[in-house]
Structure formats: structure tokens, C-alpha cells
Design a protein around this motif. Structure first.
Motif, PDB file in Angstrom:
ATOM      1  N   LEU A 125       0.721  27.089  14.970  1.00 37.06           N
ATOM      2  CA  LEU A 125      -0.232  27.848  13.895  1.00 37.06           C
ATOM      3  C   LEU A 125       0.003  29.218  13.823  1.00 37.06           C
ATOM      4  CD1 LEU A 125      -3.449  26.484  15.169  1.00 37.06           C
ATOM      5  CD2 LEU A 125      -1.708  25.374  13.998  1.00 37.06           C
ATOM      6  N   THR A 181      -4.409  36.322  10.591  1.00 40.98           N
ATOM      7  CA  THR A 181      -4.513  36.839   9.450  1.00 40.98           C
ATOM      8  C   THR A 181      -3.225  36.656   8.582  1.00 40.98           C
ATOM      9  OG1 THR A 181      -4.092  39.118  10.093  1.00 40.98           O
ATOM     10  CG2 THR A 181      -6.234  38.634   9.655  1.00 40.98           C
ATOM     11  N   PHE A 226       1.333  26.895   6.917  1.00 41.81           N
ATOM     12  CA  PHE A 226       0.374  25.772   6.837  1.00 41.81           C
ATOM     13  C   PHE A 226      -0.600  25.781   5.635  1.00 41.81           C
ATOM     14  CE2 PHE A 226      -0.555  23.456  10.725  1.00 41.81           C
ATOM     15  CZ  PHE A 226       0.622  23.688  11.478  1.00 41.81           C
ATOM     16  N   ARG A 249       2.644  32.734  13.113  1.00 40.78           N
ATOM     17  CA  ARG A 249       4.015  33.311  12.607  1.00 40.78           C
ATOM     18  C   ARG A 249       4.706  33.567  13.956  1.00 40.78           C
ATOM     19  NH1 ARG A 249       5.278  36.198   7.668  1.00 40.78           N
ATOM     20  NH2 ARG A 249       6.576  37.468   8.881  1.00 40.78           N
ATOM     21  N   VAL A 253      -1.044  34.624  11.057  1.00 41.71           N
ATOM     22  CA  VAL A 253      -0.945  33.008  11.069  1.00 41.71           C
ATOM     23  C   VAL A 253       0.258  32.623  10.391  1.00 41.71           C
ATOM     24  CG1 VAL A 253      -1.913  32.775   8.663  1.00 41.71           C
ATOM     25  CG2 VAL A 253      -2.486  30.920  10.069  1.00 41.71           C
ATOM     26  N   ASN A 254       0.616  31.384  10.752  1.00 39.62           N
ATOM     27  CA  ASN A 254       2.048  30.799   9.990  1.00 39.62           C
ATOM     28  C   ASN A 254       1.613  30.320   8.694  1.00 39.62           C
ATOM     29  OD1 ASN A 254       3.883  28.998   9.084  1.00 39.62           O
ATOM     30  ND2 ASN A 254       3.833  27.585  10.837  1.00 39.62           N
ATOM     31  N   GLU A 255       1.767  31.048   7.723  1.00 36.00           N
ATOM     32  CA  GLU A 255       1.376  30.705   6.184  1.00 36.00           C
ATOM     33  C   GLU A 255       1.990  29.490   5.711  1.00 36.00           C
ATOM     34  OE1 GLU A 255       0.956  34.421   3.974  1.00 36.00           O
ATOM     35  OE2 GLU A 255       0.900  35.723   5.396  1.00 36.00           O
TER      36      GLU A 255
END
Lengths: 409, 409
Positions: free
Chosen positions: B118, B269, A8, B120, A4-6
Motif C-alpha cells: 500500500l 498521503t 492503487f 510507496r 501512499v502507493n499511488e
């Protein structure tokens, strides 16, 4: 394993206007009979201009027949609208633009957010404070803001605009690569003179920075000395991208149309120092991740510039600005300090007795049933202020002023 | 000093369809009297359904009066449209969805591109080859593709789909975190059975990967055994995001409406291995960088599902699929190998005599005045193929087949 794109996750889970909506909804449940007057979210209330309605009906009819049907349009917008915009919004103030410098979109919010695609994740950003949350939140998502500490983002340069400095932002003391300016300002309703704006253009020229100039409220300017476009300032075409919208100009909040000007001269650099012009990059971005604005919508927007459309739109703006004037006079008569509202549909009200923004918001909601927006929701320098909008119904606006006046006595 | 996102500079300066347009325009200049028949870009030609026209007129009228005016709508779309979609497109095939899992947008292209926000920047991506260029180009912009070498991106896993493997993609041999699947497929017009699709869902479940499932052409499926939605496969709600569009279903290419399903169970994740659900992140992305789809457009889309709308839309799809059938039969009668066209509006034609895609494209343009799309423009495995679309006018389609038949003799 998809990651995930952290960035966010750094965003606070709630959005200012959702928080307000929750408080208002709870109040409604417990006080179902009270008539709430909404002066919070900046949404318009008056219908579309008859010229726009007529143009959209005509466009809908065109879609009903094979001969006049319109499929995919150009991603950057139809020439009929681009040419009309250039002629009316720019040539009229002495700014010349090429058609390829104007990009029609579904609204300024999308473009203000998506423009970040063109720039590296590690540019530093500066915002005037208080500020429209989208500028910052879209940069949080892109990883440009550092961490959230004590109500601010560590890597964002906040430039305070308060009554103390007459809402005139000082040039930043720390380096910024991207600067967001919105004039007439949301939320404070204040403006910058050409001289003040010139300082920013010169700063950007000297520091090779880019100004993201949001002029969504330019149609509300009454004072002939206030600039409508940043391109009225010499040199701005090298450093500024301008965002415009039909939302507030012509009541298009539910129709969705805006446009962005990316002059051919605006550039950023590679790590090696090579200069890259952003106009072609934005075209490429839009061609890849956008498919143009509805034909019907674009025909509606074109009609805003017809002689009838102009007159009708002007009347609606006058209607709102008359609200703003009455609000300002009415609130000042209660002894409140009120800023903005003269060249913008927003009033920025200092809370009385040193109340916090949220406390005054709650008092207005619970005691006079008026929804406002707490200034602190727009940034730390918004603490101690409230935003009120002049987009309401005229009668409701009068009633709201009376309620506040009665309550303040 | 503002720094540019250098990933943009890796993109080849031209876009496939611009290259084609340039060749067609030069031909028109030198041959102004030849009637060109366009079977290249996948744009529809038939007008909107009367039910849609009626609904949009009604919505325009609502915007003309203060009592029925609609300003800002919910960023994720109006409940009236979301509920209608769930009932008609999902409950009808045994898939249950919550309203908060469906997001209305201005089209599948925007969402297919923006969904990358959304995730990485260093997720690995896999695509079937040939492929709709947007999946890759939007990832190039985000820095996920490495470098361009010999016609492919170094960090992208290309999964060949050719006549040799009956256009059935094999599971990737290298790890991929994000997989783009489009069925019915653009550009090949081929489909996957439930069993084939199940392999992909199981792969994603086993590898914690995410499937971006583009089903923009599902309305063209004729065979009852072909799945319309990836959620017909058990477990897909944990790993798949589905993109849909009204563009091809109901001729909305110029009206702009689509929707994206992000089930609550889909997750990615963090680096530490914590699971993050993407539904809330997409809502936050849309609330920050999008302001909803036009109310008028959403009312038009709702009318696609009315009894009259359904029947009218079905007739138009039959019109295009009749074109597809005649094209397939006509071209096969010339001895050409033709794929697709049975459950999709696209035909994928093997070039004769080992001609390259561009060579066959040029022959068709210069000798029979027909515009196609060179298969190699969709990826290396597209070399040796052409895409033809069935979206043309019926008479033009017949004429095009006759021209090709006459020329092939």
C-alpha cells in the motif's frame, strides 16, 4: 510523512463482481419472490469428495493430540503433497519436476498476484483479451500498466481473442516481457492446441519473456489432444511459471489450496544482463511473506489423488461438464452463438442483436432472473459477449436453459 | 526481456532459521544418540483446544453436503469471526471497531509482509533492534532499505533495545515514515507500558508516520497494566495498523489464521499531499491478491472465543508461561541475566563471559544439546544475547534447565 502507493489510486473503485452483486441485490429487493439462478461468479456448488472429507477429519484429529500435532509446516508445502502432485499431475503426462520446483499455496489467485514481487516494476505485460481481472489489477498496483484510457491500460498489450480469430491469440506486435496465458481459458472457455501453445513458448524463448501460465481449469479438459500443462511443450521450463488450483478441480474454493510450479531453469535478468533464476527468489519470497498452507487443507488436497478421491472428483467434474453440454446445446438451439463449454466449465455467449454485454446481462437478470457476467468486464474484446458458468445445480441449470429458451421464442 | 526485481538479490542468501537448522542437522548426523531439546524456533507444541477441534470437525462435515457447503467466502473474512473478534478482543478493553476495519487472513506474517504493497517504495522505515526479520526482509524486497553494510541496512533506522536502556526504545533521531513495533516483543519478551506506547503514538501523530503494530503475543500478557492493543492509546486509530494471530494464542501455527486491523482513519498521503485512507486500499489489495481464509479454519478460530475455548486456550497459555517462569528462575539461579518471560513466551538471555551470540548458541548445542536462537540474528543490538522459547514440552523444559544448571557449575 508516510506516502501512499499511488498506483492503487488508478484502480477503478469497483471490482467487476461487486458491480454485479450490487445490481443483483437491488433486483432482489424490488423482486423478493423471484427465484434468481446464479451463473455469474465461477464458484462451485457441489460438496467436497468423501475422500477429502475423511482425510480432513483425520488431520483435524491429529491436531488434537500432542504426539500427532502439526505446527509450522514448510512454507513451500509438505513433501507428502508435493510428491503426490508431481507423480499424478506431471509424471503421468511425461513431465518430470523436482520437489523444490513445486510450491503449495492457499490458492492460484494469491500466487498469480504475488509472483509480480520477483520482477521489476517496469517490465511490459501482455494479456489475452478478455482476461481474468487479477492479472491486470495486480500489475496496476505494482505500477506496470501506465494510465487508464478508454477502457484499457496504456502500457498493457491486449491480445484480442474473439470469434473472428477463433479465440486464438496472435503473437504480440509490441514487445512484452511478461505474458499471462490461461488455458482452458477464463472467461471464454476456449483452449489452445499444443501447436498454438508452442508458438507462445517459442516467442518467450526468442524474446527472453516469461509466461505466467494459469491452468486452474485443466481438470476440465476432455479432448486428449489439448495440453494440460505448458511443460508438455519443449523449452517451456525455461520460460514458464505454471499456476494450478484445487478450487475448480476438487471444489476447494472455500478450503483454499493451489500450487505454483517455478522450474529451476526459469530466469529473468538484471539491468546488467546477468541471469537470475526465479525458483530461489520465489522460495525466499514465500519464506518471508507466507507461512505455509493449513496442514488440514494439505491433507485434504492429498486425498484428491487417492483412487477413491480421483473417482469422486471425476464424477463432480462430469456433473459440471454435463451442465455445460446441456447449456451449450440448449442455447445453440435458441440460435445463440456459444463458445467454450467443451473443455472448460465456462460458456462464452455472443449477445444477440448486437446488444452490449451489460444490456444483455440486464435483460437476463430482469426478464429471466439469471445472473451472468458481462463479457466487457473482462476487457474490451469481451464486449458483445457474456460468460455463463456450468458450476450450478443440475436442476437449476435445466431451469435456466428452459427460461432462456422460452424467452428467446 | 523480463527484468528481475534486483532488490531480492540484496538479501543474504540464508534465513536465520535455515542457518540454525543446518547447524542442528550436522550435529544430529555426528551425534545421532544425543537427545536434542529445541528452544529455538517459536513453534508451539501443545495440541489444539478441544473446542477448536470440535468446531473444525463440524465445519468439515458442513463441506460434505450440498446444503451446507461453503465455497468462496468474503476475502476479508466471515462476519461470524469478525464480529466475535471485535466483541472479545476489542470491546472488552474499551476499543470499538467496525466490522470493515478487521481483515481475517492466513496469518500475521503474510499481512506484515503484504501491507507494504500500500505504500510507496521510498518511505523510510524504522525498527526496534533486535527485531523479527520479516519486517526488514519484506522491505528489502520492496526496495526500501538501501544497502547492506556492516550488519545493517543503510536506509533503515535501528532503534536499540538492550539491557542498558531496559529494552525501552527511544524515539528516532532521524525521520521515519513507517515504524514497526512488536509488543510483547519478539525476540526480547519485553513489553511497553501505556505511557511508553503513548510516546510512539504521539510521535506518529506529530510526524504523520504509520505504526505497524504486531501484537501476536498479546494473549501472554499477565500484568494488567500492559496494553493488549495499541488502540488503547488515544489517537492510535489515526496512525496504527495492528496485526494479530491465532498462532501463539491458540496453537494455530499449522492451521493458519490471523487478522489485521486497519482503522478507517489511518491514512498516508500522495506526493501532492492529498490524504488517502488505507482501509479501502487494503480491502482492494486483499480482494485482488488473496481469496480468503479457509472456512474450516475460520470456524476453528471462532471457537477460540467460546466459553470452553477461552478456558482451554488459557490453560495452554498457562502451561507455556509456567515453563517461562521455571526457565527464568532456573537460569537466573545459574547467575545468568534473563529478560522477558513474564508477559511473553520468550526469554532473552545475556550470554555469559562476553561470549558472542553464535558462540553461546554453539556451546549450548554442542555441550548440552539445546537449540536456541542467537540474538544477533535479530539485529546488531541482539549481539551478546540468545532467545529461548517457552513453547516446549514441560518435561523437556525442566530437563533443559537442569542440563544448563549442571553445565554452568
Amino acid at each position: 510523512m508516510a506516502l501512499v502507493n499511488e498506483h492503487f489510486l488508478k484502480l477503478q473503485s469497483n471490482y467487476l463482481f461487486s458491480d454485479i452483486a450490487k445490481k443483483v441485490n437491488s433486483f432482489k429487493v424490488t423482486h423478493p419472490k423471484q427465484k434468481i439462478i446464479r451463473m455469474g461468479i465461477g464458484d462451485v456448488t457441489q460438496p467436497l469428495a468423501p475422500a477429502v472429507i475423511e482425510a480432513m477429519h483425520k488431520a483435524v484429529d491429529e491436531m488434537a493430540s500432542r504426539e500427532t500435532f502439526h505446527g509450522y509446516g514448510p512454507e513451500q508445502g509438505y513433501p507428502f503433497l508435493i510428491d503426490t502432485i508431481i507423480k499424478n499431475d506431471y509424471e503421468s503426462i511425461g513431465v518430470s519436476l523436482e520437489p523444490s520446483e513445486v510450491f503449495i499455496s492457499d490458492g492460484a489467485k494469491s500466487d498469480c498476484g504475488n509472483i509480480g514481487d520477483l520482477l521489476r516494476h517496469d517490465n511490459s505485460i501482455g494479456v489475452t483479451d478478455p482476461v481474468y481481472p487479477v492479472y491486470i489489477d495486480s500489475n496496476v498496483m505494482a505500477g506496470r500498466t501506465g494510465t487508464w484510457e478508454n477502457g484499457t491500460w496504456s502500457d498493457v498489450v491486449y491480445i484480442p481473442c474473439t470469434a473472428e480469430n477463433k479465440f486464438i491469440p496472435e503473437l504480440p506486435s509490441r514487445r512484452v516481457d511478461i505474458i499471462y496465458l490461461c488455458y482452458p481459458n477464463n472467461p471464454t472457455g476456449t483452449t489452445l492446441t499444443k501447436e498454438e501453445l508452442k508458438k507462445w513458448v517459442n516467442y518467450a524463448l526468442a524474446n527472453d519473456a516469461i509466461i505466467m501460465y494459469d491452468s486452474a481449469y485443466e481438470a476440465y479438459i476432455q479432448d486428449p489432444n489439448i495440453p494440460h500443462s505448458i511443460y508438455e511443450i519443449k523449452g517451456a521450463k525455461k520460460v514458464a511459471i505454471e499456476f494450478r488450483s484445487f478450487s475448480k478441480t476438487a471444489g476447494f474454493t472455500g478450503v483454499r489450496c493451489g500450487y505454483t510450479v517455478v522450474p529451476k531453469e526459469v530466469s529473468a535478468t538484471t539491468l546488467k544482463g546477468e541471469r537470475v533464476f526465479l525458483n530461489k527468489l520465489w522460495l525466499r519470497r514465500q519464506c518471508t511473506k507466507f507461512n505455509g498452507t493449513s496442514y488440514i487443507t494439505q491433507r485434504g488436497a492429498e486425498a484428491v489423488y487417492s483412487p477413491e478421491g480421483k473417482e469422486q472428483v471425476r464424477q463432480t467434474i462430469n456433473y459440471y461438464m454435463n451442465n455445460a453440454r446441456l447449456m451449450k446445446e440448449g442455447l445453440e438451439a435458441c440460435g445463440l452463438q456459444v463458445y467454450g463449454g467443451e473443455n472448460a466449465p465456462y460458456l462464452w455467449v455472443k449477445t444477440p442483436d448486437g446488444l452490449s454485454s451489460w444490456k444483455f446481462f440486464e435483460k437476463l437478470l430482469y426478464e429471466v432472473y439469471i445472473v451472468s457476467t458481462p463479457g466487457v468486464g473482462f476487457g474490451p474484446s469481451g464486449e458483445g459477449y457474456l460468460r455463463l458458468t456450468a458450476f450450478g445445480d443440475h436442476k437449476d441449470t435445466l431451469e435456466a436453459i428452459q427460461r432462456i429458451q422460452h424467452w428467446m421464442r
